[in-house]
Design an enzyme around this catalytic site. Structure first.
Site, PDB file in Angstrom:
ATOM      1  N   VAL A 136       0.840  -1.197   0.000  1.00  0.00           N
ATOM      2  CA  VAL A 136       0.000   0.000   0.000  1.00  0.00           C
ATOM      3  C   VAL A 136       0.877   1.249   0.000  1.00  0.00           C
ATOM      4  CG1 VAL A 136      -1.734   1.324   1.291  1.00  0.00           C
ATOM      5  CG2 VAL A 136      -1.855  -1.174   1.275  1.00  0.00           C
TER       6      VAL A 136
ATOM      7  N   ALA B 102       4.536   4.148   2.762  1.00  0.00           N
ATOM      8  CA  ALA B 102       4.030   2.899   2.181  1.00  0.00           C
ATOM      9  C   ALA B 102       4.196   1.788   3.210  1.00  0.00           C
ATOM     10  CB  ALA B 102       4.802   2.545   0.916  1.00  0.00           C
ATOM     11  N   LYS B 103       3.594   0.660   2.964  1.00  0.00           N
ATOM     12  CA  LYS B 103       3.816  -0.516   3.811  1.00  0.00           C
ATOM     13  C   LYS B 103       3.430  -1.752   3.026  1.00  0.00           C
ATOM     14  CE  LYS B 103       5.152  -1.169   8.129  1.00  0.00           C
ATOM     15  NZ  LYS B 103       6.020  -0.230   8.863  1.00  0.00           N
ATOM     16  N   GLY B 104       3.988  -2.889   3.423  1.00  0.00           N
ATOM     17  CA  GLY B 104       3.625  -4.139   2.786  1.00  0.00           C
ATOM     18  C   GLY B 104       3.514  -5.240   3.818  1.00  0.00           C
TER      19      GLY B 104
END
Ligand code: GLU
Length: 423
Positions: free
Chosen positions: A60, A105-107
């Site tokens: 994201v 962002a992050k995952g």
């Protein structure tokens, strides 16, 4: 963790409070309440027994108005899209509060790496990287380690991306080993930053390291290195916990010996260490840890730990958030009424992404720094950011979380206004 907790709603709720307080332009506020881009991928891999298992993964990107997006990747059974969106938003604020030219962002992948072999983790990492390679890149979005991911996982991500484009791209991820373009000091960066802002906060409250006690929740990358730095500065670490349980010693734990124990323990756990009382029940150990009569509490595990239910039991004078989102807004209110100073996550744990930024700069320039240069730059940036937040808190007569968010949101809002809306 209560099942109806939405981390994304909590992050939006925090944003709404800040927006109201700073009279944020409603159009910019509306934009910030959404993630710019979210990719859901399926990650099918062949398990060691020959069967195929399909994991779900996410990446994201919350906001790229201040630059390429940046944030870690976590491997955990509790990962959800809701959580990853919230963590991406927190990364936007974190990068802005310390002045890095990044958005957030992050995952994550829903999986339990503790029950997987190294080969399975490698195949899962490579397939996930391949799936998200359409939106990552050194100028687009740069992943990094988070919960249960490490330099080896980053090496596989870097290799997979590089194989796809046909040449080595060290700047596509950070938190890599130094042999393939990692930075000196990255492993300890988050813990070092936690210790730096904690010392700055304790000085303001007149606490002296040699007389101060600390409890640390979580003994992963962040908790263990924060404990190491604080012990080194003379603080007495009297309680620590991990996924298995907690360890307590009112006279102070021998942190270097404990680190050595965890390193050689096959499960990398606290269990079996002789220098303290071990409580082998995760929930009981955490309840006891959070309510310890200490000066400083450092939650360095997961989100949603200090809540309306247990905030009243906190006895610490300072909470320094090594984890992302450990305190709910309801708990914040209880703590603030009780006079507890909370050094918020977006400031307290920004040391990790700061040295990630240094790593990315070194990779783009193929020019690598000494550990001393990295640490000096990190310390300076953390101290300056703490002071910036402290000044906003004094000016606005608010707590440090509100101050950090005002600073972050106003920086993003300025970028947003300058860039305008496309088309
Ligand atoms: N996962 C870390 C964080 O939550 C580091 C992110 C990064 O280095 O990009 O801040």
């Amino acid at each position: 963790m209560s099942t109806n907790f939405s981390f994304w709603n909590m992050a939006c709720q925090q944003l709404d409070l800040v927006a109201k307080r700073m009279d944020l332009d409603p159009n910019i506020h509306a934009k910030m309440r959404h993630c710019q881009r979210a990719l859901v991928v399926s990650v099918p891999i062949r398990m060691d027994d020959g069967s195929v298992k399909v994991f779900e993964g996410y990446r994201v990107q919350h906001n790229s108005e201040r630059g390429p997006t940046k944030g870690g990747v976590r491997y955990h059974p509790g990962v959800t899209l809701d959580e990853v969106k919230a963590l991406a938003m927190l990364m936007t604020w974190k990068c802005a509060v310390v002045g890095l030219p990044y958005g957030g962002a992050k995952g994550g992948i829903v999986c339990d790496p503790a029950g997987m072999s190294l080969g399975e983790i490698e195949r899962m990492t490579r397939r996930y990287t391949s799936e998200i390679s359409i939106i990552i890149g050194p100028a687009k979005d740069i992943p990094a380690p988070d919960v249960n991911t490490n330099p080896q996982v980053m090496s596989w991500m870097m290799d997979t991306y590089s194989m796809t484009v046909g040449y080595s791209v060290p700047g596509v991820v950070t938190g890599k080993p130094v042999e393939i373009g990692g930075s000196q000091g990255r492993m300890d960066a988050t813990g070092r930053g936690v210790a730096t802002v904690l010392i700055a906060a304790s000085e303001r409250l007149g606490l002296h390291p040699a007389q101060s006690t600390v409890a640390v929740q979580g003994f992963g990358n962040v908790g263990s290195s924060a404990a190491k730095f604080l012990h080194g500065k003379g603080f007495k670490v009297v309680g620590v916990s991990d996924v298995g349980g907690g360890l307590f010693n009112p006279r102070g734990l021998d942190i270097p010996a404990l680190l050595a124990h965890v390193k050689k323990n096959p499960k990398k756990r606290l269990e079996g260490f002789g220098g303290g009382e071990y409580v082998g029940d995760h929930d009981a150990a955490n309840a006891r840890l959070l309510a310890m009569p200490v000066d400083i509490l450092a939650p360095c595990a997961l989100e949603n730990q200090i809540t309306a239910e247990n905030a009243g039991a906190v006895k610490a004078k300072i909470i320094v958030e090594g984890a992302n989102g450990p305190t709910t807004p309801e708990a914040d209110e209880i703590l603030s009424k009780a006079g507890v100073v909370v050094v918020p996550d977006i400031l307290a744990n920004a040391g990790g992404v700061t040295v990630s930024y240094f790593e990315w700069v070194q990779d783009l320039q193929s020019n690598f720094w000494d550990e001393e240069d990295v640490n000096r730059s990190l310390d300076r940036l953390m101290m300056r950011s703490f002071q910036d937040v402290y000044d906003v808190a004094a000016r606005e007569k608010c707590d440090l979380r509100m101050a950090a968010q005002i600073l972050a949101v106003s920086r993003v809002a300025k970028a947003s206004a300058l860039r305008g809306i496309y088309p």
